[in-house]
Design an enzyme around this catalytic site. Structure first.
Site, PDB file in Angstrom:
ATOM      1  N   GLY A  73     -19.314  25.815  37.365  1.00 40.38           N
ATOM      2  CA  GLY A  73     -19.741  25.617  35.977  1.00 40.38           C
ATOM      3  C   GLY A  73     -20.992  26.389  35.618  1.00 40.38           C
ATOM      4  O   GLY A  73     -21.083  26.963  34.521  1.00 40.38           O
ATOM      5  N   THR A  74     -21.944  26.413  36.516  1.00 39.15           N
ATOM      6  CA  THR A  74     -23.222  27.071  36.203  1.00 39.15           C
ATOM      7  C   THR A  74     -23.029  28.569  36.034  1.00 39.15           C
ATOM      8  O   THR A  74     -23.492  29.167  35.042  1.00 39.15           O
ATOM      9  CB  THR A  74     -24.242  26.779  37.336  1.00 39.15           C
ATOM     10  OG1 THR A  74     -24.407  25.360  37.426  1.00 39.15           O
ATOM     11  CG2 THR A  74     -25.567  27.449  37.062  1.00 39.15           C
ATOM     12  N   ASN A 154     -22.068  15.109  29.980  1.00 43.46           N
ATOM     13  CA  ASN A 154     -21.945  14.552  31.327  1.00 43.46           C
ATOM     14  C   ASN A 154     -22.777  13.294  31.555  1.00 43.46           C
ATOM     15  O   ASN A 154     -22.552  12.565  32.499  1.00 43.46           O
ATOM     16  CB  ASN A 154     -22.334  15.602  32.373  1.00 43.46           C
ATOM     17  CG  ASN A 154     -23.642  16.287  32.057  1.00 43.46           C
ATOM     18  OD1 ASN A 154     -23.799  16.848  30.979  1.00 43.46           O
ATOM     19  ND2 ASN A 154     -24.589  16.243  32.963  1.00 43.46           N
ATOM     20  N   GLN A 182     -16.637  18.693  32.218  1.00 44.77           N
ATOM     21  CA  GLN A 182     -16.313  17.264  32.384  1.00 44.77           C
ATOM     22  C   GLN A 182     -14.934  16.905  31.833  1.00 44.77           C
ATOM     23  O   GLN A 182     -14.524  15.741  31.944  1.00 44.77           O
ATOM     24  CB  GLN A 182     -17.382  16.387  31.701  1.00 44.77           C
ATOM     25  CG  GLN A 182     -18.741  16.433  32.373  1.00 44.77           C
ATOM     26  CD  GLN A 182     -18.783  15.768  33.750  1.00 44.77           C
ATOM     27  OE1 GLN A 182     -17.920  14.959  34.095  1.00 44.77           O
ATOM     28  NE2 GLN A 182     -19.769  16.122  34.554  1.00 44.77           N
ATOM     29  N   SER A 202     -15.189  23.676  36.408  1.00 48.64           N
ATOM     30  CA  SER A 202     -15.679  23.522  37.773  1.00 48.64           C
ATOM     31  C   SER A 202     -14.748  22.598  38.549  1.00 48.64           C
ATOM     32  O   SER A 202     -14.516  21.457  38.133  1.00 48.64           O
ATOM     33  CB  SER A 202     -17.098  22.941  37.724  1.00 48.64           C
ATOM     34  OG  SER A 202     -17.593  22.796  39.017  1.00 48.64           O
ATOM     35  N   ALA A 203     -14.242  23.076  39.694  1.00 46.43           N
ATOM     36  CA  ALA A 203     -13.192  22.330  40.418  1.00 46.43           C
ATOM     37  C   ALA A 203     -13.671  21.014  41.006  1.00 46.43           C
ATOM     38  O   ALA A 203     -12.897  20.066  41.133  1.00 46.43           O
ATOM     39  CB  ALA A 203     -12.618  23.206  41.531  1.00 46.43           C
ATOM     40  N   HIS A 204     -14.963  20.929  41.376  1.00 45.78           N
ATOM     41  CA  HIS A 204     -15.394  19.712  42.084  1.00 45.78           C
ATOM     42  C   HIS A 204     -15.507  18.498  41.169  1.00 45.78           C
ATOM     43  O   HIS A 204     -15.775  17.385  41.627  1.00 45.78           O
ATOM     44  CB  HIS A 204     -16.694  19.956  42.862  1.00 45.78           C
ATOM     45  CG  HIS A 204     -17.961  20.087  42.069  1.00 45.78           C
ATOM     46  ND1 HIS A 204     -18.862  19.054  41.968  1.00 45.78           N
ATOM     47  CD2 HIS A 204     -18.489  21.110  41.380  1.00 45.78           C
ATOM     48  CE1 HIS A 204     -19.899  19.457  41.242  1.00 45.78           C
ATOM     49  NE2 HIS A 204     -19.697  20.700  40.871  1.00 45.78           N
ATOM     50  N   THR A 240     -15.841  39.287  46.767  1.00 48.03           N
ATOM     51  CA  THR A 240     -14.550  38.847  47.314  1.00 48.03           C
ATOM     52  C   THR A 240     -14.208  37.450  46.810  1.00 48.03           C
ATOM     53  O   THR A 240     -15.036  36.541  46.875  1.00 48.03           O
ATOM     54  CB  THR A 240     -14.614  38.847  48.862  1.00 48.03           C
ATOM     55  OG1 THR A 240     -14.954  40.160  49.278  1.00 48.03           O
ATOM     56  CG2 THR A 240     -13.288  38.434  49.471  1.00 48.03           C
ATOM     57  N   CYS A 328     -27.507  17.084  38.312  1.00 47.12           N
ATOM     58  CA  CYS A 328     -27.564  18.537  38.336  1.00 47.12           C
ATOM     59  C   CYS A 328     -28.934  19.067  37.939  1.00 47.12           C
ATOM     60  O   CYS A 328     -29.194  20.249  38.046  1.00 47.12           O
ATOM     61  CB  CYS A 328     -26.487  19.102  37.422  1.00 47.12           C
ATOM     62  SG  CYS A 328     -24.932  18.260  37.677  1.00 47.12           S
TER      63      CYS A 328
HETATM   64  N1  PLP Z   1     -21.740  21.516  32.992  1.00 48.03           N
HETATM   65  C1  PLP Z   1     -21.609  20.182  33.080  1.00 48.03           C
HETATM   66  C2  PLP Z   1     -21.314  19.384  31.842  1.00 48.03           C
HETATM   67  C3  PLP Z   1     -21.767  19.537  34.307  1.00 48.03           C
HETATM   68  O1  PLP Z   1     -21.645  18.203  34.385  1.00 48.03           O
HETATM   69  C4  PLP Z   1     -22.043  20.323  35.456  1.00 48.03           C
HETATM   70  C5  PLP Z   1     -22.254  19.710  36.779  1.00 48.03           C
HETATM   71  O2  PLP Z   1     -22.870  18.740  36.975  1.00 48.03           O
HETATM   72  C6  PLP Z   1     -22.154  21.718  35.318  1.00 48.03           C
HETATM   73  C7  PLP Z   1     -21.992  22.264  34.069  1.00 48.03           C
HETATM   74  C8  PLP Z   1     -22.462  22.586  36.478  1.00 48.03           C
HETATM   75  O3  PLP Z   1     -21.298  22.824  37.251  1.00 48.03           O
HETATM   76  P1  PLP Z   1     -21.416  23.365  38.751  1.00 48.03           P
HETATM   77  O4  PLP Z   1     -21.899  22.228  39.582  1.00 48.03           O
HETATM   78  O5  PLP Z   1     -20.010  23.767  39.106  1.00 48.03           O
HETATM   79  O6  PLP Z   1     -22.333  24.524  38.713  1.00 48.03           O
END
Ligand code: PLP
Length: 380
Positions: A73-74, A154, A182, A202-204, A240, A328
């Protein structure tokens, strides 16, 4: 969960589905080819990556070439904001004070470097974006704008109407990026229908592995690459590809898309049960308290007093994993989201759920909370 916690911090991260681990394993063992290599193992790895891309694209109803694999996500948000400002020559960024730090800090950095003006859209007390104000801001800014507004917050679960926002953006020829970290994997998406120009994933957050995600970029958007190098991902993200994690992410999204209905029902039930209990012991709800809010998140506010001041720590010690703010914003105290909605002075607890949570866990946590708050209040 494995660590013997009741895990109610799924907005921070989710446990990886065992089927996802199984799907990833061959690519961490025997099938280790580099997808850019032209030899046999490399060609197999390329096929694997492209199959995963097609699977994701078909679930979201978009073209496979619109999916750019990233580290999550970041990175995707950085890519969206920075490359759009450079590539599309945008002169303004319009965002909200409740965005995740990966959007907020990137927007502030672009502004600090003199690359874009920065405006914040008005929010109501529940943290919901006021779209009439967005319209007004777009009307009154000169040059082309990038609108960066998240689909679901989030911390407090406030949601945005993506289609309505895109209509407003189109009217003003603005580019619309939405952080959907989210919501992808929790709601069905159809990117062919009035969707944002870009979304980050973001997959996690949906039972996939950490450190992998993607940026969806709508057709014809001339964005620029952040990374220079081997020119992977259509020249937009050199390096890669993380083959095993990409496979895991596609599998996790596939499982999620097959289970949307039953998982949503199950999680809504848990959220409702916990909410009722929290209200009965004097908590209030932060953010919108309605069916339209993000169903995986419940943010409760407790008045600061002797019984509640150590609640976060006490819950942790009692084996309940929750969050006070966003996990985060590492190392920072307080929450910019709570500050933006004027709830920073309270004890705020975010409970966030996944399909692995149970009603027994909700009951266990409510019993612990009752013990900590109600009984402590009586004795003090
Ligand atoms: N955006 C939102 C709304 C999130 O909740 C998060 C993670 O907590 C992120 C972005 C960041 O994602 P990543 O952990 O994959 O960098």
């Amino acid at each position: 969960m494995g660590l013997n916690y009741v895990y109610f911090d799924n907005a921070a991260t989710t446990p990886v589905d065992p089927q996802v681990v199984e799907a990833m394993l061959p690519y961490l063992t025997d099938q280790y080819g580099n997808p850019t290599a032209s030899n046999g193992p490399g060609r197999m790895a390329r096929l694997t990556v492209e199959t995963a891309r097609k699977k994701i694209a078909s679930i979201l109803n978009c073209k496979p070439q619109s999916i750019i694999f990233t580290s999550g996500g970041t990175e995707s948000a950085n890519m969206a904001l920075r490359s759009a400002v450079a590539g599309v020559r945008l002169s303004n960024v319009i965002t909200a004070r409740t965005e995740h730090a990966c959007v907020l800090q990137t927007a502030r950095n672009l502004h600090f470097r003199g690359q874009a003006s920065l405006n914040y859209v008005q929010l109501n007390r529940e943290g919901e974006v006021q779209l009439t104000d967005l319209d007004h801001l777009l009307e009154n800014t000169h040059g082309r704008s990038l609108v960066a507004l998240m689909h679901a917050n989030n911390e407090i679960g406030a949601m945005l109407d993506l289609s309505l926002t895109q209509e407003i953006c189109r009217r003003h020829k603005a580019i619309f990026f939405s952080d959907t970290v989210q919501t992808v994997g929790h709601y069905p998406f159809d990117l062919s229908q009035n969707a944002p120009d870009m979304i980050s994933v973001s997959a996690h957050k949906f039972h996939g592995p950490k450190g992998v995600g993607f940026l969806y970029i709508g057709q014809g958007l001339p964005v620029q690459s952040l990374l220079t190098g081997g020119g992977q991902e259509s020249g937009l993200r050199s390096g890669t590809e993380n083959v095993a994690s990409i496979v895991g992410m596609a599998k996790a999204l596939e499982i999620a898309s097959e289970r949307y209905v039953s998982d949503t029902m199950h999680i809504r039930l848990l959220k409702h049960a916990l909410k009722e209990k929290l209200l009965s012991i004097g908590a209030m709800i932060n953010g919108p308290d309605n069916e339209a809010s993000l169903y995986t998140v419940l943010n409760a506010r407790f008045p600061k007093n002797e019984a509640t001041e150590n609640l976060l720590l006490e819950l942790d010690m009692a084996g309940v994993a929750i969050s006070g703010g966003s996990a985060c914003s590492a190392g920072k105290s307080g929450s910019h989201v709570m500050e933006a909605i004027g709830a920073a002075d309270c004890i705020n607890i975010r409970f966030s759920f996944s399909r692995y949570n149970t009603l027994e866990e909700v009951n266990k946590v409510t019993a612990i909370l009752e013990e900590l708050i109600v009984k402590e209040t009586i004795t003090t």
